[in-house]
Design a protein around this motif. Structure first.
Motif, PDB file in Angstrom:
ATOM      1  N   ARG A 155       0.835  -1.210   0.000  1.00 30.07           N
ATOM      2  CA  ARG A 155       0.000   0.000   0.000  1.00 30.07           C
ATOM      3  C   ARG A 155       0.865   1.253   0.000  1.00 30.07           C
ATOM      4  O   ARG A 155       0.527   2.254  -0.638  1.00 30.07           O
ATOM      5  CB  ARG A 155      -0.930  -0.008   1.208  1.00 30.07           C
ATOM      6  CG  ARG A 155      -2.058  -1.027   1.102  1.00 30.07           C
ATOM      7  CD  ARG A 155      -2.960  -0.975   2.321  1.00 30.07           C
ATOM      8  NE  ARG A 155      -4.121  -1.852   2.157  1.00 30.07           N
ATOM      9  CZ  ARG A 155      -4.589  -2.666   3.092  1.00 30.07           C
ATOM     10  NH1 ARG A 155      -4.001  -2.711   4.275  1.00 30.07           N
ATOM     11  NH2 ARG A 155      -5.651  -3.414   2.851  1.00 30.07           N
ATOM     12  N   ARG A 162      -5.896   0.489  -4.823  1.00 30.29           N
ATOM     13  CA  ARG A 162      -6.593  -0.026  -3.644  1.00 30.29           C
ATOM     14  C   ARG A 162      -6.292  -1.514  -3.499  1.00 30.29           C
ATOM     15  O   ARG A 162      -6.399  -2.267  -4.466  1.00 30.29           O
ATOM     16  CB  ARG A 162      -8.094   0.193  -3.818  1.00 30.29           C
ATOM     17  CG  ARG A 162      -8.971  -0.360  -2.698  1.00 30.29           C
ATOM     18  CD  ARG A 162      -8.947   0.515  -1.466  1.00 30.29           C
ATOM     19  NE  ARG A 162      -9.844  -0.016  -0.462  1.00 30.29           N
ATOM     20  CZ  ARG A 162     -11.129   0.281  -0.370  1.00 30.29           C
ATOM     21  NH1 ARG A 162     -11.671   1.102  -1.263  1.00 30.29           N
ATOM     22  NH2 ARG A 162     -11.881  -0.216   0.578  1.00 30.29           N
ATOM     23  N   GLU A 164      -6.983  -5.059  -1.061  1.00 30.45           N
ATOM     24  CA  GLU A 164      -7.689  -5.729   0.025  1.00 30.45           C
ATOM     25  C   GLU A 164      -7.295  -7.197   0.038  1.00 30.45           C
ATOM     26  O   GLU A 164      -7.152  -7.831  -1.013  1.00 30.45           O
ATOM     27  CB  GLU A 164      -9.210  -5.603  -0.130  1.00 30.45           C
ATOM     28  CG  GLU A 164      -9.749  -4.183   0.021  1.00 30.45           C
ATOM     29  CD  GLU A 164      -9.468  -3.574   1.391  1.00 30.45           C
ATOM     30  OE1 GLU A 164      -9.229  -4.342   2.346  1.00 30.45           O
ATOM     31  OE2 GLU A 164      -9.515  -2.336   1.501  1.00 30.45           O
ATOM     32  N   VAL A 278      -3.904 -10.642  -2.583  1.00 31.20           N
ATOM     33  CA  VAL A 278      -4.684  -9.419  -2.456  1.00 31.20           C
ATOM     34  C   VAL A 278      -5.397  -9.121  -3.769  1.00 31.20           C
ATOM     35  O   VAL A 278      -4.892  -9.423  -4.851  1.00 31.20           O
ATOM     36  CB  VAL A 278      -3.807  -8.217  -2.051  1.00 31.20           C
ATOM     37  CG1 VAL A 278      -3.211  -8.414  -0.679  1.00 31.20           C
ATOM     38  CG2 VAL A 278      -2.709  -7.964  -3.082  1.00 31.20           C
ATOM     39  N   GLU A 296     -17.090  -7.419  -5.073  1.00 27.46           N
ATOM     40  CA  GLU A 296     -17.825  -7.708  -3.840  1.00 27.46           C
ATOM     41  C   GLU A 296     -17.865  -9.211  -3.576  1.00 27.46           C
ATOM     42  O   GLU A 296     -17.771  -9.659  -2.435  1.00 27.46           O
ATOM     43  CB  GLU A 296     -19.235  -7.125  -3.925  1.00 27.46           C
ATOM     44  CG  GLU A 296     -19.264  -5.602  -3.859  1.00 27.46           C
ATOM     45  CD  GLU A 296     -20.642  -5.023  -4.117  1.00 27.46           C
ATOM     46  OE1 GLU A 296     -21.515  -5.760  -4.645  1.00 27.46           O
ATOM     47  OE2 GLU A 296     -20.848  -3.828  -3.818  1.00 27.46           O
ATOM     48  N   LEU A 299     -14.358 -10.345  -2.315  1.00 30.27           N
ATOM     49  CA  LEU A 299     -14.085  -9.937  -0.944  1.00 30.27           C
ATOM     50  C   LEU A 299     -15.033 -10.605   0.045  1.00 30.27           C
ATOM     51  O   LEU A 299     -14.674 -10.838   1.200  1.00 30.27           O
ATOM     52  CB  LEU A 299     -14.178  -8.419  -0.833  1.00 30.27           C
ATOM     53  CG  LEU A 299     -13.164  -7.649  -1.700  1.00 30.27           C
ATOM     54  CD1 LEU A 299     -13.294  -6.153  -1.466  1.00 30.27           C
ATOM     55  CD2 LEU A 299     -11.747  -8.115  -1.427  1.00 30.27           C
ATOM     56  N   PRO A 307      -9.300  -8.044   6.340  1.00 31.94           N
ATOM     57  CA  PRO A 307     -10.198  -6.922   6.128  1.00 31.94           C
ATOM     58  C   PRO A 307     -10.855  -7.019   4.772  1.00 31.94           C
ATOM     59  O   PRO A 307     -10.220  -7.330   3.777  1.00 31.94           O
ATOM     60  CB  PRO A 307      -9.254  -5.704   6.184  1.00 31.94           C
ATOM     61  CG  PRO A 307      -7.910  -6.244   5.851  1.00 31.94           C
ATOM     62  CD  PRO A 307      -7.890  -7.656   6.368  1.00 31.94           C
ATOM     63  N   THR A 308     -12.158  -6.751   4.705  1.00 29.52           N
ATOM     64  CA  THR A 308     -12.893  -6.876   3.452  1.00 29.52           C
ATOM     65  C   THR A 308     -13.804  -5.690   3.255  1.00 29.52           C
ATOM     66  O   THR A 308     -15.020  -5.802   3.279  1.00 29.52           O
ATOM     67  CB  THR A 308     -13.729  -8.177   3.433  1.00 29.52           C
ATOM     68  OG1 THR A 308     -14.594  -8.172   4.582  1.00 29.52           O
ATOM     69  CG2 THR A 308     -12.854  -9.407   3.503  1.00 29.52           C
ATOM     70  N   ASP A 309     -13.226  -4.520   3.095  1.00 34.87           N
ATOM     71  CA  ASP A 309     -14.024  -3.326   2.865  1.00 34.87           C
ATOM     72  C   ASP A 309     -14.765  -3.432   1.549  1.00 34.87           C
ATOM     73  O   ASP A 309     -14.281  -4.033   0.592  1.00 34.87           O
ATOM     74  CB  ASP A 309     -13.130  -2.069   2.802  1.00 34.87           C
ATOM     75  CG  ASP A 309     -12.472  -1.807   4.157  1.00 34.87           C
ATOM     76  OD1 ASP A 309     -12.930  -2.417   5.138  1.00 34.87           O
ATOM     77  OD2 ASP A 309     -11.519  -1.023   4.211  1.00 34.87           O
ATOM     78  N   THR A 310     -15.939  -2.836   1.482  1.00 32.23           N
ATOM     79  CA  THR A 310     -16.695  -2.830   0.241  1.00 32.23           C
ATOM     80  C   THR A 310     -15.978  -1.971  -0.775  1.00 32.23           C
ATOM     81  O   THR A 310     -15.555  -0.864  -0.473  1.00 32.23           O
ATOM     82  CB  THR A 310     -18.107  -2.246   0.478  1.00 32.23           C
ATOM     83  OG1 THR A 310     -18.753  -3.065   1.447  1.00 32.23           O
ATOM     84  CG2 THR A 310     -18.904  -2.248  -0.820  1.00 32.23           C
ATOM     85  N   PRO A 311     -15.824  -2.455  -2.024  1.00 35.06           N
ATOM     86  CA  PRO A 311     -15.092  -1.672  -3.041  1.00 35.06           C
ATOM     87  C   PRO A 311     -15.813  -0.404  -3.404  1.00 35.06           C
ATOM     88  O   PRO A 311     -17.042  -0.326  -3.364  1.00 35.06           O
ATOM     89  CB  PRO A 311     -15.018  -2.638  -4.230  1.00 35.06           C
ATOM     90  CG  PRO A 311     -16.163  -3.584  -4.023  1.00 35.06           C
ATOM     91  CD  PRO A 311     -16.292  -3.733  -2.542  1.00 35.06           C
TER      92      PRO A 311
END
Length: 313
Positions: A155, A162, A164, A278, A296, A299, A307-311
């Motif tokens: 990162r 981005r 994840e 990733v 989505e 992830l 960690p699986t934040d929404t794209p």
């Protein structure tokens, strides 16, 4: 000639009479008759002949009916496609995927979309990770899947992309069947194979991965450092070399089903951290709904501890 006129004309023919068509369309017969008369006036020819049993198409009417069917079906198809694009049910997704992801995760992803959302088409490529990064920046790929040994370093090196975590990939030792002891089973210590040539991917400044994991281990455990290290393009490049008896390498556990007979796969006693797969994408570039939907899904299936934040859309 408007689409509404074609719809009304087709309804009369399909239902066989003005009366039945008017009832189906919730219209009055006079207004339906007026619509047909206006169409005939516009085309300069009679299209329908009324009889006691219903309506009969003239030669011109047959031509207009066939045209109406084609045009209206195409319009319906186009409307469904547009709605599909906006909902993510239709679209094209270009993915640059590391081979380690291909074997273990990619088939499940493709099968899911073939079953649940067959309108989503995949373009799947497996370039080297450096090319994947370039393709994402240049808009030649929508989603990348790459392995790394340090997500935070990744990162920091690529703040414009981005990242994840998808999952962690355990590593096993791949070695020629006769080395070091074909009768021995179970885990092996890396010191036992330090006399053999090691094949590892070359260091990539833009993508810390297996070389950094091994260098860190060898720095803390110098007795395990191989006498000779040879660099290859990718982990998969090393497997044929191992099969030919030229040395050993570490591979993801998912690859341990390949090249049996001449290659043996052993668990490693040493505490070797796993590779981390990733998903990455360009957060400021427009992502079609189909791409967001695939992200989505990836992830959502990620390792629970990751960690699986929404794209971003």
């Amino acid at each position: 000639m408007e689409s509404r006129q074609l719809q009304l004309f087709r309804a009369i023919v399909d239902h066989g009479s003005f009366t039945a068509a008017a009832e189906a369309l919730l219209m009055t017969q006079p207004s339906l008759s007026t619509a047909v008369k206006n169409l005939e006036k516009e085309l300069g020819t009679q299209l329908l002949i009324r009889t006691r049993s219903g309506v009969v198409l003239t030669e011109s009417g047959q031509e207009v009916y066939h045209l109406a069917v084609q045009v209206l079906d195409q319009m319906e198809y186009a409307a469904a496609r547009v709605k599909g694009f906006s909902s993510g049910n239709v679209g094209r997704v270009v993915m640059n995927v590391a081979p380690t992801f291909n074997w273990e995760f990619l088939p499940q992803l493709v099968r899911h979309f073939r079953t649940e959302t067959p309108g989503v088409d995949f373009v799947l490529e497996d370039p080297d990770p450096g090319t994947t990064l370039s393709h994402l920046r240049e808009g030649q790929a929508d989603i990348g899947i790459v392995p790394t040994g340090d997500v935070e370093a990744l990162r920091a090196i690529h703040p414009d992309l981005r990242f994840e975590v998808v999952t962690h990939v355990d590593l096993v030792l791949a070695l020629p069947t006769e080395e070091p002891d074909p009768e021995k089973k179970g885990p092996i210590r890396l010191e036992e194979v330090s006399h053999l040539d090691w094949f590892i991917p070359r260091v990539r400044q833009e993508l810390p991965g297996l070389p950094e994991i091994l260098e860190n281990h060898w720095r803390h455990h110098p007795e395990t450092r191989p006498k000779r290290i040879q660099h290859v393009a990718t982990i998969q490049t090393a497997l044929p070399l191992v099969a030919g008896g030229a040395g050993v390498t570490l591979v993801p556990r998912s690859l341990s089903s390949l090249i049996h007979g001449v290659v043996t796969y052993r668990e490693v006693e040493d505490a070797i951290p796993p590779l981390i797969l990733v998903a990455l994408w360009h957060p400021t570039r427009y992502q079609p709904p189909a791409v967001t939907r695939v992200l989505e899904r990836i992830l959502a299936a990620a390792t629970p501890t990751a960690p699986t934040d929404t794209p971003d859309r």
